[in-house]
Design a protein around this motif. Structure first.
Motif, PDB file in Angstrom:
ATOM      1  N   ARG A 151     -68.166  36.971 -20.796  1.00  0.00           N
ATOM      2  CA  ARG A 151     -66.906  36.572 -21.436  1.00  0.00           C
ATOM      3  C   ARG A 151     -67.164  35.907 -22.791  1.00  0.00           C
ATOM      4  O   ARG A 151     -66.476  36.192 -23.784  1.00  0.00           O
ATOM      5  CB  ARG A 151     -66.146  35.611 -20.521  1.00  0.00           C
ATOM      6  CG  ARG A 151     -64.749  35.231 -21.034  1.00  0.00           C
ATOM      7  CD  ARG A 151     -64.160  34.114 -20.216  1.00  0.00           C
ATOM      8  NE  ARG A 151     -64.920  32.884 -20.362  1.00  0.00           N
ATOM      9  CZ  ARG A 151     -64.826  32.049 -21.418  1.00  0.00           C
ATOM     10  NH1 ARG A 151     -63.989  32.330 -22.413  1.00  0.00           N
ATOM     11  NH2 ARG A 151     -65.554  30.951 -21.455  1.00  0.00           N
ATOM     12  N   LYS A 152     -68.152  35.023 -22.832  1.00  0.00           N
ATOM     13  CA  LYS A 152     -68.471  34.347 -24.090  1.00  0.00           C
ATOM     14  C   LYS A 152     -68.954  35.352 -25.136  1.00  0.00           C
ATOM     15  O   LYS A 152     -68.610  35.239 -26.315  1.00  0.00           O
ATOM     16  CB  LYS A 152     -69.534  33.284 -23.840  1.00  0.00           C
ATOM     17  CG  LYS A 152     -69.030  32.087 -23.026  1.00  0.00           C
ATOM     18  CD  LYS A 152     -70.151  31.080 -22.793  1.00  0.00           C
ATOM     19  CE  LYS A 152     -69.643  29.881 -22.000  1.00  0.00           C
ATOM     20  NZ  LYS A 152     -70.725  28.901 -21.741  1.00  0.00           N
ATOM     21  N   ARG A 153     -69.748  36.335 -24.680  1.00  0.00           N
ATOM     22  CA  ARG A 153     -70.218  37.343 -25.637  1.00  0.00           C
ATOM     23  C   ARG A 153     -69.054  38.176 -26.151  1.00  0.00           C
ATOM     24  O   ARG A 153     -69.014  38.560 -27.330  1.00  0.00           O
ATOM     25  CB  ARG A 153     -71.269  38.234 -24.988  1.00  0.00           C
ATOM     26  CG  ARG A 153     -72.616  37.549 -24.770  1.00  0.00           C
ATOM     27  CD  ARG A 153     -73.703  38.560 -24.464  1.00  0.00           C
ATOM     28  NE  ARG A 153     -73.493  39.225 -23.190  1.00  0.00           N
ATOM     29  CZ  ARG A 153     -74.002  38.801 -22.029  1.00  0.00           C
ATOM     30  NH1 ARG A 153     -74.734  37.681 -22.004  1.00  0.00           N
ATOM     31  NH2 ARG A 153     -73.783  39.450 -20.921  1.00  0.00           N
ATOM     32  N   ALA A 154     -68.092  38.473 -25.264  1.00  0.00           N
ATOM     33  CA  ALA A 154     -66.930  39.251 -25.698  1.00  0.00           C
ATOM     34  C   ALA A 154     -66.109  38.466 -26.725  1.00  0.00           C
ATOM     35  O   ALA A 154     -65.635  39.044 -27.725  1.00  0.00           O
ATOM     36  CB  ALA A 154     -66.072  39.618 -24.481  1.00  0.00           C
ATOM     37  N   GLU A 155     -65.942  37.178 -26.505  1.00  0.00           N
ATOM     38  CA  GLU A 155     -65.214  36.344 -27.468  1.00  0.00           C
ATOM     39  C   GLU A 155     -65.953  36.264 -28.791  1.00  0.00           C
ATOM     40  O   GLU A 155     -65.350  36.343 -29.885  1.00  0.00           O
ATOM     41  CB  GLU A 155     -65.013  34.948 -26.894  1.00  0.00           C
ATOM     42  CG  GLU A 155     -64.031  34.888 -25.726  1.00  0.00           C
ATOM     43  CD  GLU A 155     -63.881  33.477 -25.183  1.00  0.00           C
ATOM     44  OE1 GLU A 155     -64.666  32.595 -25.609  1.00  0.00           O
ATOM     45  OE2 GLU A 155     -62.984  33.259 -24.337  1.00  0.00           O
ATOM     46  N   GLN A 156     -67.282  36.103 -28.714  1.00  0.00           N
ATOM     47  CA  GLN A 156     -68.068  36.041 -29.944  1.00  0.00           C
ATOM     48  C   GLN A 156     -68.006  37.363 -30.686  1.00  0.00           C
ATOM     49  O   GLN A 156     -67.893  37.394 -31.933  1.00  0.00           O
ATOM     50  CB  GLN A 156     -69.508  35.677 -29.614  1.00  0.00           C
ATOM     51  CG  GLN A 156     -70.403  35.563 -30.865  1.00  0.00           C
ATOM     52  CD  GLN A 156     -71.861  35.297 -30.520  1.00  0.00           C
ATOM     53  OE1 GLN A 156     -72.201  35.170 -29.360  1.00  0.00           O
ATOM     54  NE2 GLN A 156     -72.704  35.237 -31.534  1.00  0.00           N
ATOM     55  N   ALA A 157     -68.076  38.470 -29.924  1.00  0.00           N
ATOM     56  CA  ALA A 157     -68.018  39.785 -30.563  1.00  0.00           C
ATOM     57  C   ALA A 157     -66.679  40.004 -31.235  1.00  0.00           C
ATOM     58  O   ALA A 157     -66.599  40.593 -32.341  1.00  0.00           O
ATOM     59  CB  ALA A 157     -68.273  40.871 -29.514  1.00  0.00           C
ATOM     60  N   GLU A 158     -65.613  39.538 -30.599  1.00  0.00           N
ATOM     61  CA  GLU A 158     -64.289  39.686 -31.208  1.00  0.00           C
ATOM     62  C   GLU A 158     -64.189  38.891 -32.506  1.00  0.00           C
ATOM     63  O   GLU A 158     -63.635  39.387 -33.503  1.00  0.00           O
ATOM     64  CB  GLU A 158     -63.220  39.217 -30.215  1.00  0.00           C
ATOM     65  CG  GLU A 158     -61.793  39.451 -30.720  1.00  0.00           C
ATOM     66  CD  GLU A 158     -60.748  39.060 -29.698  1.00  0.00           C
ATOM     67  OE1 GLU A 158     -59.545  39.261 -29.976  1.00  0.00           O
ATOM     68  OE2 GLU A 158     -61.138  38.557 -28.616  1.00  0.00           O
ATOM     69  N   ALA A 159     -64.746  37.679 -32.497  1.00  0.00           N
ATOM     70  CA  ALA A 159     -64.725  36.872 -33.729  1.00  0.00           C
ATOM     71  C   ALA A 159     -65.569  37.520 -34.814  1.00  0.00           C
ATOM     72  O   ALA A 159     -65.177  37.572 -36.002  1.00  0.00           O
ATOM     73  CB  ALA A 159     -65.236  35.462 -33.419  1.00  0.00           C
ATOM     74  N   ASN A 160     -66.746  38.056 -34.427  1.00  0.00           N
ATOM     75  CA  ASN A 160     -67.616  38.714 -35.411  1.00  0.00           C
ATOM     76  C   ASN A 160     -66.968  39.970 -35.977  1.00  0.00           C
ATOM     77  O   ASN A 160     -67.114  40.297 -37.162  1.00  0.00           O
ATOM     78  CB  ASN A 160     -68.961  39.060 -34.781  1.00  0.00           C
ATOM     79  CG  ASN A 160     -69.787  37.818 -34.467  1.00  0.00           C
ATOM     80  OD1 ASN A 160     -69.561  36.745 -35.039  1.00  0.00           O
ATOM     81  ND2 ASN A 160     -70.751  37.957 -33.558  1.00  0.00           N
ATOM     82  N   TYR A 161     -66.240  40.691 -35.109  1.00  0.00           N
ATOM     83  CA  TYR A 161     -65.577  41.912 -35.572  1.00  0.00           C
ATOM     84  C   TYR A 161     -64.483  41.585 -36.576  1.00  0.00           C
ATOM     85  O   TYR A 161     -64.308  42.263 -37.599  1.00  0.00           O
ATOM     86  CB  TYR A 161     -65.001  42.661 -34.372  1.00  0.00           C
ATOM     87  CG  TYR A 161     -64.151  43.857 -34.764  1.00  0.00           C
ATOM     88  CD1 TYR A 161     -64.748  45.023 -35.253  1.00  0.00           C
ATOM     89  CD2 TYR A 161     -62.757  43.802 -34.648  1.00  0.00           C
ATOM     90  CE1 TYR A 161     -63.965  46.113 -35.609  1.00  0.00           C
ATOM     91  CE2 TYR A 161     -61.974  44.888 -34.996  1.00  0.00           C
ATOM     92  CZ  TYR A 161     -62.584  46.044 -35.482  1.00  0.00           C
ATOM     93  OH  TYR A 161     -61.817  47.124 -35.841  1.00  0.00           O
ATOM     94  N   LYS A 162     -63.720  40.514 -36.282  1.00  0.00           N
ATOM     95  CA  LYS A 162     -62.662  40.112 -37.210  1.00  0.00           C
ATOM     96  C   LYS A 162     -63.239  39.666 -38.548  1.00  0.00           C
ATOM     97  O   LYS A 162     -62.587  39.831 -39.585  1.00  0.00           O
ATOM     98  CB  LYS A 162     -61.839  38.989 -36.598  1.00  0.00           C
ATOM     99  CG  LYS A 162     -60.979  39.448 -35.424  1.00  0.00           C
ATOM    100  CD  LYS A 162     -60.182  38.286 -34.835  1.00  0.00           C
ATOM    101  CE  LYS A 162     -59.330  38.751 -33.668  1.00  0.00           C
ATOM    102  NZ  LYS A 162     -58.562  37.616 -33.087  1.00  0.00           N
ATOM    103  N   ASN A 163     -64.442  39.111 -38.508  1.00  0.00           N
ATOM    104  CA  ASN A 163     -65.083  38.669 -39.751  1.00  0.00           C
ATOM    105  C   ASN A 163     -65.885  39.784 -40.424  1.00  0.00           C
ATOM    106  O   ASN A 163     -66.534  39.549 -41.441  1.00  0.00           O
ATOM    107  CB  ASN A 163     -65.991  37.474 -39.489  1.00  0.00           C
ATOM    108  CG  ASN A 163     -65.213  36.254 -39.036  1.00  0.00           C
ATOM    109  OD1 ASN A 163     -64.080  36.049 -39.477  1.00  0.00           O
ATOM    110  ND2 ASN A 163     -65.813  35.445 -38.160  1.00  0.00           N
ATOM    111  N   GLY A 164     -65.860  40.977 -39.798  1.00  0.00           N
ATOM    112  CA  GLY A 164     -66.547  42.114 -40.387  1.00  0.00           C
ATOM    113  C   GLY A 164     -68.046  42.094 -40.226  1.00  0.00           C
ATOM    114  O   GLY A 164     -68.754  42.788 -40.954  1.00  0.00           O
ATOM    115  N   LEU A 165     -68.525  41.349 -39.229  1.00  0.00           N
ATOM    116  CA  LEU A 165     -69.975  41.252 -39.033  1.00  0.00           C
ATOM    117  C   LEU A 165     -70.529  42.345 -38.131  1.00  0.00           C
ATOM    118  O   LEU A 165     -71.708  42.677 -38.207  1.00  0.00           O
ATOM    119  CB  LEU A 165     -70.324  39.875 -38.450  1.00  0.00           C
ATOM    120  CG  LEU A 165     -69.939  38.673 -39.318  1.00  0.00           C
ATOM    121  CD1 LEU A 165     -70.269  37.370 -38.597  1.00  0.00           C
ATOM    122  CD2 LEU A 165     -70.659  38.748 -40.670  1.00  0.00           C
ATOM    123  N   ILE A 166     -69.702  42.899 -37.238  1.00  0.00           N
ATOM    124  CA  ILE A 166     -70.170  43.967 -36.341  1.00  0.00           C
ATOM    125  C   ILE A 166     -69.149  45.084 -36.336  1.00  0.00           C
ATOM    126  O   ILE A 166     -67.959  44.869 -36.616  1.00  0.00           O
ATOM    127  CB  ILE A 166     -70.357  43.442 -34.904  1.00  0.00           C
ATOM    128  CG1 ILE A 166     -69.021  42.896 -34.361  1.00  0.00           C
ATOM    129  CG2 ILE A 166     -71.445  42.370 -34.823  1.00  0.00           C
ATOM    130  CD1 ILE A 166     -69.073  42.530 -32.886  1.00  0.00           C
TER     131      ILE A 166
END
Length: 474
Positions: free
Chosen positions: A189-204
Motif C-alpha cells: 500500500r505504501k509503495r502504491a501511494e509513493q508510486a502515485e505521488a511519483n507519477y503525479k510529479n512525473g518521476l515514473i
C-alpha cells in the motif's frame, strides 16, 4: 516451508469441515473476549472437555464395578404372597358341601362353606446361595478391568493435552503468517501511494504506477481469506477446550521451543517400557490370562448350591385372619432345605462351548503377544524418527536464524535502491518474498521441533521438558 504451512491450514480446514455441523449448531450467543496462554488453554480443556468428562464417567463405572465385584457372593432371597380362589368342582367337593349343609341345616351356610373351601392365602420365602471357584476369577477380572480403564483414561487425557498444544502452536504459526501477510500488504500500500505521488510529479511512467497498484490489489483477497481461516481455527480451539463458540480469543504465547538433549539409546533404556500403549496391551494380556483361569475353574470345578424355602398357607374364612390365627387346622406350611453339588461334565468335552472359548482365548493371547512385539518395535522406530527430527530441526533453526538477518539486510538495501530509482519493483518484491520465506521457515521449523518433542513425550509416556502437561514445574 510455505507448502508445509499450507498443509497445516488444509488440515485445519478439513477438521473444521468435519466439525461444521456441531460448531454451528451452537449459537454465537457469547461475544466475550479471553486471552489464553498455552497453560490456560490446557487447564481449561482438562476442566471442560466433553471427551475427558466422558472418560471420567467410564472410569467411575469401572471403579464402582471393581469395588462391588464381591456381590457375586450375595444370596438370592425373595418374599412372595398370593391370594388364590379355586374354581375347581369335583364330586368330592360336592359331597363335602352336602355334609356341611346337613350339619348346619341351612342352605345359605352350605353355600358359605363351599365358598370358604375355595379360598387360600399362601406366603413364600426362598433363599438360595451358590458358590463356584469361577467367582474368584470374575472378581479378579473386575479389578483388572478397572486398572485397564485407568490406563485408557490417562491415554485420553494425554492425547487431549497434546492435541490442544499442537493446535495452539499451529494457531501461533498461522497468526505469524497472517502478520507477515499484513505487513507485506501494508508495504504494498505504501509503495502504491509513493508510486502515485511519483507519477503525479512525473518521476515514473504510468506502467510503473499500474504495476504497484495491481500488486497491492492482488494481495488483498489472500489476506482476507487468511483472516477468515484464522478466525475459524480459533472457533475450533474454543470448541475443543469447551469455550462458547464465538468467543473472541487472543493468544498470548510464542513459538519458542524448549530445547532438550536427546539420545536414542538412553531414551529407550529409561522409558522403553513406560509407554501407555504397552501398558494397555500388558493389561489386556493379563485380562486374557484371567479369563482362561476363570473358564478353567468353571469347567473343572463343581458348583455348590444351598437352597431353603418356606411356604405358609391359610385356608379359613376369606379375609378374616384375626379370628382364626390360633386355629391350627386353618394353617398349613411346607418347606425344604437342600445342599447340592453340581458338576457339568459336558463342559469338559473337547467340543463343548467352554473348551472352544478356551481355545479362542489362547489364540487371542498369541495375537496380543505379537501385537505387543510389533508395538515395541514400532515404538523404537518412532523414537528414532523423533530424535532425528529434533536434531535436524534444531540445526535448521540455527541456520535460519542467521539467514533472517541476511535476508533483512538484503531487503533493506533493495528497498533503499528502489526508492532511489536504481532497481525495479520486481527486485524489491523478490527480496521481500525471500525475507518472508526466511521468517516463515524459521517459525515452521520451531513448530516442527515442538511437535516432534510432544510426540516423543507421548510415545515414551514421560516429560522431557521442565514443565508437565499442565504447565507445572517438574
Amino acid at each position: 516451508m510455505i507448502i508445509h504451512l499450507k498443509k497445516i491450514a488444509a488440515g485445519t480446514c478439513l477438521m473444521l469441515a468435519a466439525l461444521h455441523p456441531v460448531i454451528h449448531a451452537q449459537e454465537r450467543v457469547s461475544e466475550q473476549s479471553v486471552t489464553l496462554t498455552l497453560e490456560q488453554a490446557v487447564e481449561y480443556a482438562i476442566e471442560h472437555s466433553k471427551t475427558l468428562k466422558s472418560s471420567d464417567i467410564d472410569l467411575e463405572m469401572k471403579k464402582r464395578a471393581s469395588a462391588n465385584s464381591w456381590n457375586v457372593f450375595l444370596p438370592n432371597m425373595s418374599l412372595t404372597g398370593t391370594m388364590n380362589r379355586s374354581t375347581e368342582y369335583s364330586p368330592s367337593s360336592a359331597a363335602m358341601n352336602q355334609l356341611i349343609s346337613s350339619i348346619t341345616h341351612t342352605e345359605a351356610a352350605s353355600d358359605f362353606a363351599d365358598e370358604e373351601s375355595r379360598w387360600a392365602v399362601v406366603g413364600g420365602f426362598t433363599f438360595g446361595w451358590t458358590f463356584t471357584p469361577a467367582y474368584i476369577g470374575q472378581i479378579m477380572q473386575s479389578h483388572a478391568n478397572y486398572e485397564l480403564q485407568k490406563i485408557t483414561w490417562e491415554q485420553t487425557r494425554r492425547d487431549t493435552i497434546i492435541n490442544i498444544k499442537k493446535i495452539y502452536y499451529g494457531l501461533l504459526l498461522q497468526e505469524q503468517s497472517l502478520n507477515i501477510q499484513r505487513t507485506t500488504l501494508e508495504n504494498a500500500r505504501k509503495r502504491a501511494e509513493q508510486a502515485e505521488a511519483n507519477y503525479k510529479n512525473g518521476l515514473i511512467p504510468e506502467l510503473s504506477l499500474l504495476q504497484t497498484q495491481v500488486s497491492y490489489e492482488n494481495q488483498k483477497p489472500d489476506l482476507e481469506q487468511a483472516e477468515r481461516s484464522y478466525r475459524q481455527s480459533l472457533d475450533m480451539l474454543a470448541f475443543l477446550i469447551g469455550l462458547p463458540v464465538g468467543t473472541n480469543i487472543t493468544l498470548n504465547g510464542t513459538i519458542e521451543p524448549e530445547y532438550v538433549k536427546v539420545d536414542y539409546d538412553t531414551l529407550i533404556e529409561q522409558y522403553g517400557y513406560s509407554s501407555l500403549d504397552l501398558q494397555s496391551l500388558n493389561e489386556n494380556i493379563h485380562l486374557t490370562n484371567l479369563g482362561l483361569k476363570t473358564l478353567t475353574l468353571a469347567t473343572y470345578f463343581p458348583a455348590l448350591s444351598l437352597n431353603y424355602s418356606w411356604q405358609p398357607a391359610y385356608m379359613g374364612k376369606a379375609f378374616s385372619f384375626a379370628g382364626d390365627i390360633g386355629k391350627d387346622d386353618m394353617w398349613y406350611d411346607s418347606g425344604s432345605l437342600s445342599l447340592t453339588v453340581a458338576w457339568n461334565l459336558t463342559n469338559m468335552l473337547p467340543w463343548s462351548t467352554n473348551q472352544q472359548q478356551a481355545k479362542d482365548l489362547k489364540q487371542v493371547k498369541k495375537q496380543l503377544a505379537m501385537t505387543r512385539e510389533t508395538l515395541s518395535e514400532n515404538q523404537k522406530v518412532q523414537v528414532r524418527k523423533a530424535v532425528d527430527t529434533l536434531i535436524e530441526s534444531k540445526a535448521q533453526i540455527e541456520n535460519m536464524s542467521r539467514n533472517i538477518s541476511l535476508a533483512q539486510r538484503a531487503y533493506d538495501a533493495t528497498l533503499k535502491a528502489y526508492r532511489s530509482g536504481t532497481t525495479e519493483l520486481l527486485d524489491l518484491r523478490d527480496a521481500e518474498n525471500s525475507l518472508n520465506q526466511a521468517k516463515l521457515g524459521l517459525a515452521n521449523q520451531k513448530f516442527n521441533y515442538i511437535s516432534a518433542l510432544l510426540d516423543l513425550e507421548n510415545t515414551l509416556n514421560t516429560t522431557l521438558t521442565r514443565t508437565d502437561g499442565n504447565g507445572d514445574k517438574k
